[in-house]
Design an enzyme around this catalytic site. Structure first.
Site, PDB file in Angstrom:
ATOM      1  CB  CYS A 173      -1.959   3.457   0.503  1.00 29.72           C
ATOM      2  SG  CYS A 173      -0.992   5.056   0.205  1.00 29.72           S
ATOM      3  CB  CYS A 204      -3.835   5.688  -3.423  1.00 31.64           C
ATOM      4  SG  CYS A 204      -3.170   4.187  -3.148  1.00 31.64           S
ATOM      5  CB  CYS A 216       1.810   2.719  -1.960  1.00 31.87           C
ATOM      6  SG  CYS A 216      -0.070   2.283  -2.689  1.00 31.87           S
ATOM      7  CB  CYS A 218      -0.333   6.515  -4.990  1.00 29.07           C
ATOM      8  SG  CYS A 218       0.066   6.193  -3.136  1.00 29.07           S
ATOM      9  CB  CYS A 237      10.774  -1.098   9.418  1.00 25.52           C
ATOM     10  SG  CYS A 237      11.074  -0.260  10.618  1.00 25.52           S
TER      11      CYS A 237
END
Length: 133
Positions: free
Chosen positions: A44, A47, A93, A96, A116
């Site tokens: 990510c 984070c 995510c 976060c 995707c």
């Protein structure tokens, strides 16, 4: 790490902020990671949480990086998205709550899923640069 808009505006590019924090989408075939084929991990951008690994990546022809599964069962959260006059499953995510993209049931075996994901939401770490565990 904060969930305050000012924190994210200061720590992300304008495009990362628009996609990750406001639920936008990058243009197809515009993302730097769509053609990434090296072994490694996709984390990510907000984070740093590991989200996907290269052995789950495939070329879907959609113009966005696509994966058959997340790095582990806890990496992402899936939630119903009824925006834009469609019913889809949004992927965020779990660390976060950054918007990552959507998951569809038209992927290859063995999962039949296609995560995707927007390139701007990810940071790629090549396997040869990852610390040994």
């Amino acid at each position: 790490m904060s969930n305050e808009p000012d924190f994210w505006r200061e720590n992300l590019t304008e495009e990362q902020y628009r996609v990750c924090r406001l639920g936008g989408t990058e243009a197809p075939w515009s993302g730097a990671l769509n053609d990434e084929k090296r072994p490694g991990r996709f984390d990510c951008v907000c984070c740093g949480q590991p989200l996907f690994v290269s052995d789950a990546k495939f070329d879907s022809g959609s113009g966005w990086p696509s994966f058959i599964r997340p790095a582990d069962d806890q990496a992402v959260i899936e939630r119903r998205d009824t925006s834009h006059g469609m019913i889809r499953t949004e992927v965020v995510c779990s660390g976060c709550k950054a918007h990552l993209g959507h998951v569809f049931e038209d992927g290859p075996a063995p999962t039949g899923l296609r995560y995707c994901i927007n390139s701007v939401c990810l940071v790629f770490h090549p396997a040869e640069e990852q610390p040994a565990t």
